[in-house]
Design a protein around this motif. Structure first.
Motif, PDB file in Angstrom:
ATOM      1  N   ARG A  84     -12.084  -4.541  14.905  1.00 29.18           N
ATOM      2  CA  ARG A  84     -10.885  -4.946  14.148  1.00 29.18           C
ATOM      3  C   ARG A  84     -10.319  -6.285  14.602  1.00 29.18           C
ATOM      4  N   ASN A 135      -2.506   5.516  17.304  1.00 34.48           N
ATOM      5  CA  ASN A 135      -3.013   4.784  16.137  1.00 34.48           C
ATOM      6  C   ASN A 135      -2.279   5.290  14.902  1.00 34.48           C
ATOM      7  N   ALA A 188      -3.373   7.025  12.395  1.00 34.96           N
ATOM      8  CA  ALA A 188      -3.694   8.419  12.065  1.00 34.96           C
ATOM      9  C   ALA A 188      -2.759   9.341  12.849  1.00 34.96           C
ATOM     10  N   VAL A 246      -5.903   9.352  -0.193  1.00 39.82           N
ATOM     11  CA  VAL A 246      -6.899   8.406   0.292  1.00 39.82           C
ATOM     12  C   VAL A 246      -7.777   8.977   1.416  1.00 39.82           C
ATOM     13  N   ILE A 279      -9.943   7.133   4.358  1.00 43.55           N
ATOM     14  CA  ILE A 279     -10.418   5.887   4.934  1.00 43.55           C
ATOM     15  C   ILE A 279     -11.640   6.217   5.775  1.00 43.55           C
ATOM     16  N   VAL A 306       1.371   6.977  -0.007  1.00 47.24           N
ATOM     17  CA  VAL A 306       0.291   6.478   0.836  1.00 47.24           C
ATOM     18  C   VAL A 306      -0.244   5.213   0.192  1.00 47.24           C
ATOM     19  N   HIS A 307      -0.329   4.177   0.985  1.00 45.26           N
ATOM     20  CA  HIS A 307      -0.855   2.922   0.463  1.00 45.26           C
ATOM     21  C   HIS A 307      -2.345   3.096   0.208  1.00 45.26           C
ATOM     22  N   ASP A 341       3.039   5.836   4.292  1.00 44.99           N
ATOM     23  CA  ASP A 341       1.936   5.405   5.156  1.00 44.99           C
ATOM     24  C   ASP A 341       1.427   4.100   4.574  1.00 44.99           C
ATOM     25  N   GLY A 355      -0.599   1.959   5.942  1.00 48.89           N
ATOM     26  CA  GLY A 355      -1.973   1.594   6.295  1.00 48.89           C
ATOM     27  C   GLY A 355      -2.014   0.355   7.145  1.00 48.89           C
ATOM     28  N   SER A 356      -2.180  -0.786   6.472  1.00 44.96           N
ATOM     29  CA  SER A 356      -2.348  -2.030   7.199  1.00 44.96           C
ATOM     30  C   SER A 356      -1.042  -2.544   7.809  1.00 44.96           C
ATOM     31  N   ASP A 379      -3.582  -2.764  14.665  1.00 46.91           N
ATOM     32  CA  ASP A 379      -4.728  -3.673  14.786  1.00 46.91           C
ATOM     33  C   ASP A 379      -5.358  -4.049  13.448  1.00 46.91           C
ATOM     34  N   LYS A 380      -4.650  -3.819  12.372  1.00 48.54           N
ATOM     35  CA  LYS A 380      -5.151  -4.312  11.076  1.00 48.54           C
ATOM     36  C   LYS A 380      -4.479  -5.661  10.800  1.00 48.54           C
ATOM     37  N   ALA A 415      -2.862   0.675  17.638  1.00 53.47           N
ATOM     38  CA  ALA A 415      -1.609   1.400  17.814  1.00 53.47           C
ATOM     39  C   ALA A 415      -1.168   1.921  16.459  1.00 53.47           C
TER      40      ALA A 415
END
Ligand SMILES: *Cc1c(COP(=O)(O)O)cnc(C)c1O
Length: 483
Positions: free
Chosen positions: A99, A154, A156, A180, A182, A227-228, A260, A262-263, A296-297, A304
């Motif tokens: 990542r 993270n 999740a 979603v 992933i 949720v994104h 959520d 996501g990024s 970390d996106k 995290a």
């Protein structure tokens, strides 16, 4: 036809192998434990191949030949497994390649956190136990406008603990368009099940209306969740309910609205030709109660899960015993604080955070990087391989912006000395593996994800591969499977 037992007897014993290796001083640094382990694997693999009717040429050519193969195998078994690669794929946040890269000042902070004692959980004012989260909570609130924040292992884990805290044994309403999955088997319905919350799907895959949520709300409802859809898009005849509408509905029924993301991005990336992604700040402003996203996106920090939002909910989540199981270590904390500090000045963030810098890198700069590479290739006297600069498309990756690409430049290689598949494999087999992508019967090394000082690595690798310099990781043991 030799019978199988005769063939198996040709395999030497472990002690015998150890004795034969004694004279090979290049193995002196390898601990006996590792040598023995490698020899056992090597012999076991030979045994299995013999039983599977493989002729095993290693065995038929004499002791010296056998030992040479074994030396190579033992040497390769001693190499660290976790290693650096050069990412020429053009995918910036490549989940399989680690990542986000961290800024240099963050790397320095990490070294400090590793080397010295710290006030991780020590309040320097009172001399008593402190909270590890206090170091970053203020910064997160400052940047995003949130009331309170918490960081876990993270995203999740963030989703899990948020649902477990706010909606255990209650129903959580989600649009069917947002269920979603992933990579790495994170699926919203499954995480929800583990949290003890009960998923209630509403709407259709392509269209969900406010009234769909409204009808589903009852006395068992615990939360509304958005949720994104990070890594996919539903296009065509579609409808999703806006944050503002959902927040109004949730609050009318005293239900928390969770998103959520996501990024989770702090900056607008529209200026780089990317579709507008709602920033964390915008989502906070829309009134959503609890927001989760990855460190970390698009944030460009360490792994995290960041949780932020309304104080009442965040306090509850902090008190959840699961928090202890999902907590971050001092390295994450050190890195996260350092990266977050950069976000207080957007210009600095774009300069110093590699993930953002790679997204922002202008095409001219990529073209000149490609030219530097071409010049060095010409100078090396490389033959047996054609190369040229081509237009390319890079991706943000990390499950963000799946349908969009960033215009880029790549150096495209067409090997004449070997097939393209073999060429790709040899690059991947280097001591520092180089990962490109095959496109239009060429191997592309995309300049958007190549760091300035990696160009010489690429040039040297291509030169050596085409000049037939023996690859240090391949050898007589190349066909032995690990068992
Ligand atoms: C990436 C992502 C996650 C998981 O985040 P990790 O930090 O990888 O655990 C969860 N939800 C969405 C929507 C994501 O895009």
């Amino acid at each position: 036809m030799q019978d199988i037992n005769t063939k198996l007897r040709a395999i030497p014993k472990v002690d015998e192998c150890l004795r034969r290796l004694e004279s090979h001083s290049q193995l002196d640094h390898i601990p006996l434990m590792q040598k023995t382990y490698a020899i056992r694997n090597y012999l076991q693999s030979l045994r299995q191949r013999l039983l599977a009717d493989d002729p095993c040429p290693e065995l038929g050519k004499g002791e010296a030949h056998f030992t040479q193969g074994l030396v190579g195998y033992v040497l390769s078994s001693d190499k660290p497994r976790f290693q650096r690669v050069v990412n020429g794929s053009g995918v910036i946040i490549h989940t399989n390649m680690g990542r986000s890269l961290l800024p240099q000042i963050t790397v320095d902070m990490l070294a400090n956190a590793a080397k010295w004692y710290s006030n991780l959980e020590f309040d320097l004012k009172t001399g008593k136990r402190g909270s590890r989260y206090s170091h970053v909570e203020d910064l997160i609130c400052l940047i995003t406008g949130a009331e309170a924040a918490l960081v876990v292992n993270n995203n999740a884990a963030a989703v899990l603990i948020v649902l477990e805290t706010l909606a255990k044994q209650r129903e959580v309403i989600v649009s069917r368009g947002q269920l979603v999955e992933i990579g790495g088997s994170f699926r919203i319905p499954e995480v929800m099940e583990r949290s003890g919350a009960k998923l209630v799907e509403v709407g259709a895959t392509n269209r969900t209306h406010l009234r769909d949520y409204e009808i589903a709300i009852n006395e068992r409802t615990g939360a509304l969740l958005r949720v994104h859809c990070s890594n996919y898009r539903i296009v065509g005849f579609t409808k999703e309910v806006s944050n503002e509408e959902l927040v109004a509905l949730g609050h009318q029924h005293s239900l928390p609205v969770i998103e959520d993301l996501g990024s989770g991005c702090f900056v607008d990336l529209k200026q780089f030709g990317l579709e507008h992604e709602p920033t964390v700040q915008e989502v906070v402003k829309s009134g959503v109660d609890v927001i989760t996203f990855s460190g970390d996106k698009l944030l460009g920090g360490p792994q995290a899960g960041i949780i932020l939002g309304k104080k009442t909910y965040i306090e509850k989540i902090k008190r959840n015993p699961l928090n202890r199981a999902l907590r971050i270590d001092k390295f994450t904390l050190a890195a996260l604080e350092s990266v977050l500090r950069l976000y207080r000045d957007e210009e600095r963030a774009f300069q110093l955070i590699p993930t953002l810098a790679m997204i922002a890198d202008p095409l001219e700069s990529l073209a000149s990087k490609a030219e530097v590479c071409i010049a060095a290739l010409k100078q090396s006297g490389l033959s047996g391989c054609r190369f040229q600069v081509v237009d390319s498309y890079a991706r943000v990756g990390g499950g963000a912006m799946p349908e969009q690409s960033l215009a880029s430049k790549a150096v495209a290689f067409t090997p004449d000395c070997m097939g393209l598949v073999e060429f790709e494999k040899q690059l991947r087999g280097r001591a520092i593996p180089i990962i490109g992508r095959i496109e239009n019967r060429q191997l592309l090394i995309d300049m958007r994800t190549i760091q300035e000082d990696e160009i010489s690595l690429v040039v040297q690798a291509i030169f050596e591969i085409c000049s037939g310099v023996v690859n240090e990781r391949e050898g007589l043991w190349g066909n032995i499977k690990r068992v």
